[in-house]
Design a protein around this motif. Structure first.
Motif, PDB file in Angstrom:
ATOM      1  N   GLU A  15       0.921  -0.940   0.123  1.00 20.72           N
ATOM      2  CA  GLU A  15      -0.282  -0.053  -0.069  1.00 20.72           C
ATOM      3  C   GLU A  15       0.887   1.222  -0.082  1.00 20.72           C
ATOM      4  O   GLU A  15       0.492   2.154  -0.902  1.00 20.72           O
ATOM      5  CB  GLU A  15      -0.945   0.047   1.008  1.00 20.72           C
ATOM      6  CG  GLU A  15      -1.914   1.056   1.241  1.00 20.72           C
ATOM      7  CD  GLU A  15      -2.832   1.152   2.119  1.00 20.72           C
ATOM      8  OE1 GLU A  15      -3.890   2.090   2.340  1.00 20.72           O
ATOM      9  OE2 GLU A  15      -2.865  -0.133   2.820  1.00 20.72           O
ATOM     10  N   TRP A  38      -5.053   7.352  -7.196  1.00 19.75           N
ATOM     11  CA  TRP A  38      -4.984   6.951  -5.619  1.00 19.75           C
ATOM     12  C   TRP A  38      -6.378   7.180  -5.027  1.00 19.75           C
ATOM     13  O   TRP A  38      -7.044   6.491  -4.232  1.00 19.75           O
ATOM     14  CB  TRP A  38      -3.793   7.470  -4.998  1.00 19.75           C
ATOM     15  CG  TRP A  38      -3.797   7.138  -3.540  1.00 19.75           C
ATOM     16  CD1 TRP A  38      -4.220   7.933  -2.521  1.00 19.75           C
ATOM     17  CD2 TRP A  38      -3.568   6.062  -2.929  1.00 19.75           C
ATOM     18  NE1 TRP A  38      -3.864   7.314  -1.349  1.00 19.75           N
ATOM     19  CE2 TRP A  38      -3.504   6.100  -1.578  1.00 19.75           C
ATOM     20  CE3 TRP A  38      -2.764   4.836  -3.765  1.00 19.75           C
ATOM     21  CZ2 TRP A  38      -3.168   5.001  -0.834  1.00 19.75           C
ATOM     22  CZ3 TRP A  38      -2.646   3.644  -2.782  1.00 19.75           C
ATOM     23  CH2 TRP A  38      -2.649   3.888  -1.446  1.00 19.75           C
ATOM     24  N   LEU A  85      -8.749   4.242  -5.916  1.00 16.82           N
ATOM     25  CA  LEU A  85      -8.918   2.977  -5.331  1.00 16.82           C
ATOM     26  C   LEU A  85      -8.770   3.263  -3.820  1.00 16.82           C
ATOM     27  O   LEU A  85      -9.137   1.888  -3.577  1.00 16.82           O
ATOM     28  CB  LEU A  85      -7.110   2.674  -5.964  1.00 16.82           C
ATOM     29  CG  LEU A  85      -7.002   2.588  -7.406  1.00 16.82           C
ATOM     30  CD1 LEU A  85      -5.562   1.973  -7.582  1.00 16.82           C
ATOM     31  CD2 LEU A  85      -7.810   1.454  -8.058  1.00 16.82           C
ATOM     32  N   SER A  86      -8.310   3.913  -3.247  1.00 16.16           N
ATOM     33  CA  SER A  86      -8.127   3.835  -1.870  1.00 16.16           C
ATOM     34  C   SER A  86      -9.301   4.511  -1.041  1.00 16.16           C
ATOM     35  O   SER A  86      -9.470   4.512   0.205  1.00 16.16           O
ATOM     36  CB  SER A  86      -6.864   4.596  -1.224  1.00 16.16           C
ATOM     37  OG  SER A  86      -6.873   6.129  -1.689  1.00 16.16           O
ATOM     38  N   HIS A 108     -15.092   2.122   6.459  1.00 14.47           N
ATOM     39  CA  HIS A 108     -13.716   1.489   5.987  1.00 14.47           C
ATOM     40  C   HIS A 108     -12.913   1.422   7.211  1.00 14.47           C
ATOM     41  O   HIS A 108     -12.235   0.131   7.066  1.00 14.47           O
ATOM     42  CB  HIS A 108     -13.175   2.535   4.999  1.00 14.47           C
ATOM     43  CG  HIS A 108     -11.849   2.382   4.570  1.00 14.47           C
ATOM     44  ND1 HIS A 108     -11.490   1.234   3.842  1.00 14.47           N
ATOM     45  CD2 HIS A 108     -10.779   3.134   4.671  1.00 14.47           C
ATOM     46  CE1 HIS A 108     -10.209   1.195   3.537  1.00 14.47           C
ATOM     47  NE2 HIS A 108      -9.618   2.345   3.963  1.00 14.47           N
ATOM     48  N   LEU A 167     -12.854  -6.674  -8.475  1.00 14.01           N
ATOM     49  CA  LEU A 167     -12.164  -5.189  -8.633  1.00 14.01           C
ATOM     50  C   LEU A 167     -12.368  -4.674  -9.945  1.00 14.01           C
ATOM     51  O   LEU A 167     -11.880  -5.124 -11.186  1.00 14.01           O
ATOM     52  CB  LEU A 167     -10.833  -5.221  -8.319  1.00 14.01           C
ATOM     53  CG  LEU A 167     -10.380  -5.917  -6.821  1.00 14.01           C
ATOM     54  CD1 LEU A 167      -8.822  -6.070  -6.828  1.00 14.01           C
ATOM     55  CD2 LEU A 167     -10.985  -4.987  -5.815  1.00 14.01           C
ATOM     56  N   GLN A 221      -8.797  -2.821 -13.456  1.00 11.22           N
ATOM     57  CA  GLN A 221      -7.668  -3.041 -12.650  1.00 11.22           C
ATOM     58  C   GLN A 221      -6.566  -2.436 -13.820  1.00 11.22           C
ATOM     59  O   GLN A 221      -5.335  -2.391 -13.397  1.00 11.22           O
ATOM     60  CB  GLN A 221      -7.499  -4.474 -12.545  1.00 11.22           C
ATOM     61  CG  GLN A 221      -8.391  -4.990 -11.473  1.00 11.22           C
ATOM     62  CD  GLN A 221      -8.078  -6.469 -11.353  1.00 11.22           C
ATOM     63  OE1 GLN A 221      -7.124  -7.171 -11.094  1.00 11.22           O
ATOM     64  NE2 GLN A 221      -9.341  -7.192 -10.990  1.00 11.22           N
ATOM     65  N   GLY A 279     -16.309  -2.765   1.175  1.00  9.37           N
ATOM     66  CA  GLY A 279     -15.018  -2.063   1.612  1.00  9.37           C
ATOM     67  C   GLY A 279     -15.135  -0.719   2.176  1.00  9.37           C
ATOM     68  O   GLY A 279     -14.250   0.284   2.302  1.00  9.37           O
ATOM     69  N   ARG A 304     -17.211   1.513   0.684  1.00 14.95           N
ATOM     70  CA  ARG A 304     -17.167   2.476  -0.583  1.00 14.95           C
ATOM     71  C   ARG A 304     -18.577   2.891  -0.696  1.00 14.95           C
ATOM     72  O   ARG A 304     -18.697   3.936  -1.610  1.00 14.95           O
ATOM     73  CB  ARG A 304     -16.532   1.636  -1.675  1.00 14.95           C
ATOM     74  CG  ARG A 304     -15.081   1.562  -1.582  1.00 14.95           C
ATOM     75  CD  ARG A 304     -14.332   0.791  -2.678  1.00 14.95           C
ATOM     76  NE  ARG A 304     -14.554   1.521  -3.956  1.00 14.95           N
ATOM     77  CZ  ARG A 304     -13.690   2.520  -4.476  1.00 14.95           C
ATOM     78  NH1 ARG A 304     -12.456   2.691  -3.658  1.00 14.95           N
ATOM     79  NH2 ARG A 304     -13.734   2.926  -5.474  1.00 14.95           N
ATOM     80  N   ARG A 338      -8.538  -4.339  -2.256  1.00 16.50           N
ATOM     81  CA  ARG A 338      -7.609  -3.432  -2.495  1.00 16.50           C
ATOM     82  C   ARG A 338      -6.204  -3.678  -2.509  1.00 16.50           C
ATOM     83  O   ARG A 338      -5.481  -3.388  -3.299  1.00 16.50           O
ATOM     84  CB  ARG A 338      -7.810  -2.047  -1.370  1.00 16.50           C
ATOM     85  CG  ARG A 338      -9.056  -1.178  -1.655  1.00 16.50           C
ATOM     86  CD  ARG A 338      -9.009  -0.060  -0.624  1.00 16.50           C
ATOM     87  NE  ARG A 338     -10.108   1.004  -0.725  1.00 16.50           N
ATOM     88  CZ  ARG A 338     -11.404   0.637   0.195  1.00 16.50           C
ATOM     89  NH1 ARG A 338     -11.719  -0.401   0.736  1.00 16.50           N
ATOM     90  NH2 ARG A 338     -12.166   1.666  -0.159  1.00 16.50           N
ATOM     91  N   PHE A 398      -5.153  -4.482  -5.845  1.00 16.00           N
ATOM     92  CA  PHE A 398      -4.543  -3.319  -6.749  1.00 16.00           C
ATOM     93  C   PHE A 398      -3.495  -2.612  -6.357  1.00 16.00           C
ATOM     94  O   PHE A 398      -2.386  -2.369  -7.295  1.00 16.00           O
ATOM     95  CB  PHE A 398      -5.626  -2.230  -6.495  1.00 16.00           C
ATOM     96  CG  PHE A 398      -6.701  -2.091  -7.409  1.00 16.00           C
ATOM     97  CD1 PHE A 398      -6.478  -1.978  -8.730  1.00 16.00           C
ATOM     98  CD2 PHE A 398      -7.948  -1.837  -6.871  1.00 16.00           C
ATOM     99  CE1 PHE A 398      -7.487  -1.692  -9.621  1.00 16.00           C
ATOM    100  CE2 PHE A 398      -9.119  -1.987  -7.832  1.00 16.00           C
ATOM    101  CZ  PHE A 398      -8.780  -1.826  -9.352  1.00 16.00           C
ATOM    102  N   TYR A 399      -3.067  -2.554  -5.090  1.00 16.06           N
ATOM    103  CA  TYR A 399      -1.552  -2.028  -4.593  1.00 16.06           C
ATOM    104  C   TYR A 399      -0.502  -2.805  -5.097  1.00 16.06           C
ATOM    105  O   TYR A 399       0.506  -2.413  -5.535  1.00 16.06           O
ATOM    106  CB  TYR A 399      -1.693  -1.934  -3.079  1.00 16.06           C
ATOM    107  CG  TYR A 399      -2.734  -1.158  -2.231  1.00 16.06           C
ATOM    108  CD1 TYR A 399      -3.498  -0.160  -3.192  1.00 16.06           C
ATOM    109  CD2 TYR A 399      -3.297  -1.427  -1.164  1.00 16.06           C
ATOM    110  CE1 TYR A 399      -4.289   0.682  -2.666  1.00 16.06           C
ATOM    111  CE2 TYR A 399      -4.245  -0.644  -0.661  1.00 16.06           C
ATOM    112  CZ  TYR A 399      -5.036   0.642  -1.427  1.00 16.06           C
ATOM    113  OH  TYR A 399      -5.803   0.974  -0.844  1.00 16.06           O
TER     114      TYR A 399
END
Length: 357
Positions: free
Chosen positions: A15, A27, A30-31, A40, A84, A87, A255, A257, A309, A312-313
């Motif tokens: 991360e 960023w 995604l985050s 979260h 996800l 990507q 998540g 979101r 996530r 993704f990182y």
């Protein structure tokens, strides 16, 4: 293939490096979390609050493993990569990198409706991977069924219907940077379908097109593939889904979101397990960062987890090699946790392996 930076030994390390590698806009997407990010953060806080009970001098531990059988398929550990979207924001290979990493590590892969690679491309690049397809129901049943038939034809082994995001969450981090998908990244599996109706009212526009229980009942009759419902956070919804014939549930708050100020998934998991009984497959996502988190989820009633996530990182930092490394880290951490808690198999993990003050 991008090299893994020296010193990366946990998912939190990925991360940190991902934030340095990605643009501010990407960023934020995604985050980011919904509104103030309470859900979260709570996902992590409540996982941290679950304490393990170490046991010592246990016999018969030399032949242990962390394999899990799910819907008739054996996974090297009880984990799938979560569905996800987009990507390719993280790496040019996008979903093709992640599914190859999943296959290499013996875990499952769930492809998003909003993937930036097609259903068929993902199947072609990794035909032997355990592949599920995550379905966002479309405004018309014909469009929804079109996606299901494509997944069936491409050899996907389950359909995961996401129910907790009929509208996007209010994500201020994205708003502040005016996030937009860059050129070359799009929901390619929806390219040939009509654009959804646009409008400025949540109820008059978006919720008028949203799926409901009748949609799920209809969908159950359209496919012989296992059907899982994702986004279940209330026992009554779980019971109703089982009555309609779903083959599994995913306890998820997306998540954090979508709807802020929800409980953590690990908090509601035991109630949902109690409501549906011991046999129905239940997966948990939202907040998984350590192999010990997987152990905690299994102990409280899950059969497996989804990882979001962090994929993704790892993808942003080191491509497919990074994702494979990320998955291997979790396996090593899970096995270490199992060994120190006296569990030689996933079947040995239950609530007695947790500390209850």
């Amino acid at each position: 293939m991008t090299a893994i930076p020296a010193g990366i030994c946990s998912l939190s390390d990925y991360e940190y490096y991902a934030q340095q590698a990605l643009s501010q806009s990407t960023w934020a997407y995604l985050s980011g979390a919904a509104m103030d990010g309470y859900t979260h953060r709570r996902n992590r806080q409540k996982l941290d609050d679950v304490l393990l009970q170490q046991r010592i001098l246990c016999e018969g531990m030399g032949q242990g493993d962390c394999q899990q059988t799910l819907l008739g398929r054996t996974l090297a550990l009880p984990l799938l990569i979560a569905p996800l979207a987009y990507q390719k924001l993280a790496h040019p290979m996008g979903e093709l990198a992640s599914v190859q990493a999943a296959a290499a590590q013996g875990v499952g892969f769930c492809l998003s409706t909003l993937a930036s690679s097609t259903i068929e491309q993902v199947a072609e690049v990794s035909p032997k991977a355990e592949r599920w397809f995550q379905l966002y129901c479309q405004p018309s049943r014909e469009e929804t069924l079109h996606l299901v038939r494509r997944a069936e034809a491409a050899g996907y082994s389950a359909i995961v219907v996401t129910a907790d995001a009929p509208i996007n969450g209010v994500r201020n981090a994205e708003q502040r940077v005016n996030f937009m998908l860059p050129e070359g990244v799009s929901a390619v599996n929806l390219a040939e379908l009509p654009k959804p109706q646009q409008g400025d009212s949540v109820f008059a526009c978006w919720m008028g097109q949203a799926p409901d229980w009748n949609t799920l009942s209809w969908l159950r009759k359209q496919t012989t593939l296992p059907l899982l419902l994702k986004g279940v956070m209330h026992p009554d919804d779980a019971v109703r889904a089982v009555a309609l014939g779903v083959d599994g549930l995913v306890v998820s708050n997306h998540g954090g979101r979508v709807l802020d100020s929800q409980p953590a998934t690990i908090e509601v998991l035991p109630r949902i397990r109690q409501a549906v009984g011991p046999n129905l497959p239940i997966l948990l996502d939202s907040g998984i960062r350590r192999g010990s988190d997987i152990f905690k989820a299994i102990a409280l009633g899950a059969n497996a987890v989804l990882l979001g996530r962090p994929v993704f990182y790892a993808l942003a930092v080191a491509g497919p090699l990074g994702v494979a490394h990320c998955l291997r880290i979790l396996r090593d951490e899970l096995e270490a946790t199992m060994a120190l808690c006296g569990c030689a198999s996933i079947a040995d993990i239950d609530s007695t392996k947790l500390f209850h003050p």
